[in-house]
Design a protein around this motif. Structure first.
Motif, PDB file in Angstrom:
ATOM      1  N   VAL A  49       0.880  -1.171   0.000  1.00 24.51           N
ATOM      2  CA  VAL A  49       0.000   0.000   0.000  1.00 24.51           C
ATOM      3  C   VAL A  49       0.917   1.221   0.000  1.00 24.51           C
ATOM      4  CG1 VAL A  49      -1.842   1.252   1.150  1.00 24.51           C
ATOM      5  CG2 VAL A  49      -1.785  -1.262   1.239  1.00 24.51           C
ATOM      6  N   LEU A  50       0.899   1.957  -1.086  1.00 26.42           N
ATOM      7  CA  LEU A  50       1.774   3.120  -1.255  1.00 26.42           C
ATOM      8  C   LEU A  50       0.925   4.373  -1.414  1.00 26.42           C
ATOM      9  CD1 LEU A  50       4.599   4.357  -1.785  1.00 26.42           C
ATOM     10  CD2 LEU A  50       4.276   3.785  -4.204  1.00 26.42           C
ATOM     11  N   ASP A  51       1.164   5.354  -0.584  1.00 23.54           N
ATOM     12  CA  ASP A  51       0.384   6.597  -0.619  1.00 23.54           C
ATOM     13  C   ASP A  51      -1.111   6.314  -0.502  1.00 23.54           C
ATOM     14  OD1 ASP A  51       2.799   7.965  -1.007  1.00 23.54           O
ATOM     15  OD2 ASP A  51       2.635   7.798  -3.189  1.00 23.54           O
ATOM     16  N   GLY A  52      -1.455   5.274   0.279  1.00 23.09           N
ATOM     17  CA  GLY A  52      -2.855   4.926   0.503  1.00 23.09           C
ATOM     18  C   GLY A  52      -3.495   4.108  -0.593  1.00 23.09           C
ATOM     19  N   VAL A  53      -2.742   3.758  -1.641  1.00 22.50           N
ATOM     20  CA  VAL A  53      -3.294   3.019  -2.784  1.00 22.50           C
ATOM     21  C   VAL A  53      -2.755   1.589  -2.779  1.00 22.50           C
ATOM     22  CG1 VAL A  53      -3.507   2.922  -5.281  1.00 22.50           C
ATOM     23  CG2 VAL A  53      -3.423   5.142  -4.127  1.00 22.50           C
ATOM     24  N   PRO A  54      -3.623   0.568  -2.652  1.00 25.25           N
ATOM     25  CA  PRO A  54      -3.153  -0.820  -2.651  1.00 25.25           C
ATOM     26  C   PRO A  54      -2.668  -1.243  -4.044  1.00 25.25           C
ATOM     27  CG  PRO A  54      -5.350  -0.632  -1.692  1.00 25.25           C
ATOM     28  CD  PRO A  54      -5.067   0.657  -2.392  1.00 25.25           C
ATOM     29  N   GLY A  55      -1.591  -2.034  -4.069  1.00 28.30           N
ATOM     30  CA  GLY A  55      -1.081  -2.579  -5.314  1.00 28.30           C
ATOM     31  C   GLY A  55      -1.602  -3.976  -5.568  1.00 28.30           C
ATOM     32  N   GLU A  56      -0.967  -4.689  -6.479  1.00 29.96           N
ATOM     33  CA  GLU A  56      -1.379  -6.051  -6.815  1.00 29.96           C
ATOM     34  C   GLU A  56      -0.873  -7.034  -5.756  1.00 29.96           C
ATOM     35  OE1 GLU A  56       0.143  -6.928 -10.663  1.00 29.96           O
ATOM     36  OE2 GLU A  56      -1.179  -5.502 -11.693  1.00 29.96           O
ATOM     37  N   TRP A  57      -1.617  -8.142  -5.608  1.00 32.63           N
ATOM     38  CA  TRP A  57      -1.207  -9.193  -4.687  1.00 32.63           C
ATOM     39  C   TRP A  57      -0.047  -9.985  -5.284  1.00 32.63           C
ATOM     40  CZ3 TRP A  57      -3.088  -8.995   0.086  1.00 32.63           C
ATOM     41  CH2 TRP A  57      -4.326  -8.380   0.297  1.00 32.63           C
ATOM     42  N   PHE A  58       0.886 -10.426  -4.419  1.00 32.56           N
ATOM     43  CA  PHE A  58       1.997 -11.258  -4.864  1.00 32.56           C
ATOM     44  C   PHE A  58       2.330 -12.272  -3.773  1.00 32.56           C
ATOM     45  CE2 PHE A  58       3.656  -7.272  -3.144  1.00 32.56           C
ATOM     46  CZ  PHE A  58       4.560  -7.695  -2.183  1.00 32.56           C
ATOM     47  N   ALA A  59       3.268 -13.189  -4.069  1.00 32.04           N
ATOM     48  CA  ALA A  59       3.479 -14.358  -3.212  1.00 32.04           C
ATOM     49  C   ALA A  59       4.118 -14.041  -1.865  1.00 32.04           C
ATOM     50  CB  ALA A  59       4.309 -15.406  -3.948  1.00 32.04           C
ATOM     51  N   GLY A  60       5.124 -13.167  -1.836  1.00 27.60           N
ATOM     52  CA  GLY A  60       5.775 -12.926  -0.554  1.00 27.60           C
ATOM     53  C   GLY A  60       6.901 -11.918  -0.642  1.00 27.60           C
ATOM     54  N   MET A  61       7.443 -11.580   0.524  1.00 25.59           N
ATOM     55  CA  MET A  61       8.613 -10.713   0.600  1.00 25.59           C
ATOM     56  C   MET A  61       9.269 -10.905   1.962  1.00 25.59           C
ATOM     57  SD  MET A  61       6.864  -6.919   1.005  1.00 25.59           S
ATOM     58  CE  MET A  61       8.337  -6.086   0.471  1.00 25.59           C
ATOM     59  N   ARG A  62      10.522 -10.528   2.060  1.00 28.52           N
ATOM     60  CA  ARG A  62      11.248 -10.679   3.310  1.00 28.52           C
ATOM     61  C   ARG A  62      10.982  -9.503   4.242  1.00 28.52           C
ATOM     62  NH1 ARG A  62      17.260 -11.962   1.440  1.00 28.52           N
ATOM     63  NH2 ARG A  62      17.620 -11.575   3.668  1.00 28.52           N
ATOM     64  N   ASN A  63      11.058  -9.782   5.538  1.00 29.22           N
ATOM     65  CA  ASN A  63      10.922  -8.721   6.540  1.00 29.22           C
ATOM     66  C   ASN A  63      12.323  -8.231   6.879  1.00 29.22           C
ATOM     67  OD1 ASN A  63       9.936  -6.963   8.434  1.00 29.22           O
ATOM     68  ND2 ASN A  63       9.787  -8.502  10.039  1.00 29.22           N
ATOM     69  N   ALA A  64      12.903  -7.485   5.951  1.00 34.41           N
ATOM     70  CA  ALA A  64      14.283  -7.036   6.090  1.00 34.41           C
ATOM     71  C   ALA A  64      14.364  -5.543   5.829  1.00 34.41           C
ATOM     72  CB  ALA A  64      15.184  -7.789   5.106  1.00 34.41           C
ATOM     73  N   GLY A  65      15.290  -4.878   6.486  1.00 27.40           N
ATOM     74  CA  GLY A  65      15.531  -3.481   6.202  1.00 27.40           C
ATOM     75  C   GLY A  65      15.888  -3.280   4.742  1.00 27.40           C
ATOM     76  N   GLY A  66      15.323  -2.262   4.131  1.00 23.76           N
ATOM     77  CA  GLY A  66      15.609  -1.983   2.729  1.00 23.76           C
ATOM     78  C   GLY A  66      14.736  -2.735   1.752  1.00 23.76           C
ATOM     79  N   VAL A  67      13.860  -3.624   2.228  1.00 20.27           N
ATOM     80  CA  VAL A  67      13.007  -4.373   1.296  1.00 20.27           C
ATOM     81  C   VAL A  67      12.004  -3.433   0.620  1.00 20.27           C
ATOM     82  CG1 VAL A  67      11.187  -5.022   2.932  1.00 20.27           C
ATOM     83  CG2 VAL A  67      11.768  -6.568   1.038  1.00 20.27           C
ATOM     84  N   MET A  68      11.682  -2.327   1.290  1.00 24.44           N
ATOM     85  CA  MET A  68      10.943  -1.213   0.697  1.00 24.44           C
ATOM     86  C   MET A  68      11.753   0.040   0.980  1.00 24.44           C
ATOM     87  SD  MET A  68       6.946  -1.866   1.719  1.00 24.44           S
ATOM     88  CE  MET A  68       7.234  -1.768   3.499  1.00 24.44           C
ATOM     89  N   GLN A  69      11.966   0.882  -0.034  1.00 22.84           N
ATOM     90  CA  GLN A  69      12.726   2.104   0.226  1.00 22.84           C
ATOM     91  C   GLN A  69      12.380   3.208  -0.763  1.00 22.84           C
ATOM     92  OE1 GLN A  69      17.087   1.764  -0.938  1.00 22.84           O
ATOM     93  NE2 GLN A  69      16.612  -0.397  -0.562  1.00 22.84           N
ATOM     94  N   PHE A  70      12.442   4.419  -0.231  1.00 20.74           N
ATOM     95  CA  PHE A  70      12.250   5.612  -1.050  1.00 20.74           C
ATOM     96  C   PHE A  70      13.609   6.189  -1.422  1.00 20.74           C
ATOM     97  CE2 PHE A  70       8.272   5.373   1.313  1.00 20.74           C
ATOM     98  CZ  PHE A  70       7.329   5.698   0.342  1.00 20.74           C
ATOM     99  N   SER A  71      13.649   6.892  -2.536  1.00 19.07           N
ATOM    100  CA  SER A  71      14.861   7.603  -2.919  1.00 19.07           C
ATOM    101  C   SER A  71      15.081   8.768  -1.962  1.00 19.07           C
ATOM    102  CB  SER A  71      14.751   8.106  -4.358  1.00 19.07           C
ATOM    103  OG  SER A  71      13.644   8.974  -4.505  1.00 19.07           O
ATOM    104  N   PRO A  72      16.306   9.296  -1.892  1.00 16.99           N
ATOM    105  CA  PRO A  72      16.581  10.405  -0.969  1.00 16.99           C
ATOM    106  C   PRO A  72      15.684  11.614  -1.165  1.00 16.99           C
ATOM    107  CG  PRO A  72      18.634   9.444  -1.725  1.00 16.99           C
ATOM    108  CD  PRO A  72      17.546   8.801  -2.533  1.00 16.99           C
TER     109      PRO A  72
END
Length: 201
Positions: free
Chosen positions: A61-84
């Motif tokens: 969910v980015l900026d309040g808008v849900p994306g497509e469903w997918f199989a999985g992701m890791r719970n690790a730092g940096g797995v989601m990140q914004f540019s500076p």
């Protein structure tokens, strides 16, 4: 900027993200850390669905808008990140065959083999943070580099879907302050330790 606070909490029959004291989202909150953009104006978090771990699917969910469903992701730092500059967004997801792929500004990148990391999250099946992913935006936000396993060959740093030199091991990629150059330490296939700058050892 310290103006917003987000955390997960029990709400109703499940868990929701609480943003500035108010529950947000429409699906169950996944046990993956949410991230704010550097300017504090944008927020990304992960929702989940499914009755069991095997059936579970995730979505960003980015900026309040849900994306497509997918199989999985890791719970690790940096797995989601914004540019500076907070304008760009990247996340790393997995498919059902344990291939991983980055999605940058909504555009899927190449699929690579998942590097399995034996951690408490794997052993206990709970939301324990794993080691950070080796991935970073350049200071100007225009470039993005990340680590990938190249099956039966070695490992590499990938940028713009193109792998750099295939090596045995790599260090964290570092961009120059003007974003023009990319450097990282590496161990070559012949075991020599080098520094690779702009793809050249």
């Amino acid at each position: 900027d310290g103006r917003h606070l987000a955390y997960g909490a029990a709400h109703g029959d499940g868990y929701r993200l609480i943003l500035d004291g108010q529950p947000v989202g429409t699906a169950q909150l996944a046990p993956i850390a949410a991230v704010f953009s550097p300017d504090g104006e944008r927020l990304a978090y992960v929702e989940m669905r499914g009755e069991s771990r095997k059936e579970a699917e995730l979505r960003i969910v980015l900026d309040g808008v849900p994306g497509e469903w997918f199989a999985g992701m890791r719970n690790a730092g940096g797995v989601m990140q914004f540019s500076p500059d907070s304008r760009r967004f990247a996340y790393c997801r997995m498919d059902g065959d344990l291939h991983t792929g980055w999605v940058i500004d909504g555009v899927p990148q190449r699929l690579d083999e998942e590097v399995v990391n034996l951690s408490l999250a794997k052993i206990r099946g709970i939301g324990v943070l794993e080691p950070p992913l080796v991935a970073t935006f350049s200071p100007d936000g225009r470039r993005f580099a990340y680590f990938a396993d190249v099956p039966e060959k070695g490992v590499a740093i990938i940028e713009d879907n193109v792998p750099g030199p295939i090596v045995k091991a790599v260090g964290w990629p570092v961009f120059s302050s003007d974003s023009r150059h990319l450097a990282y330490s590496a161990r070559l296939l012949d075991d020599h330790a080098v520094v690779i700058v702009d793809g050249v050892a």
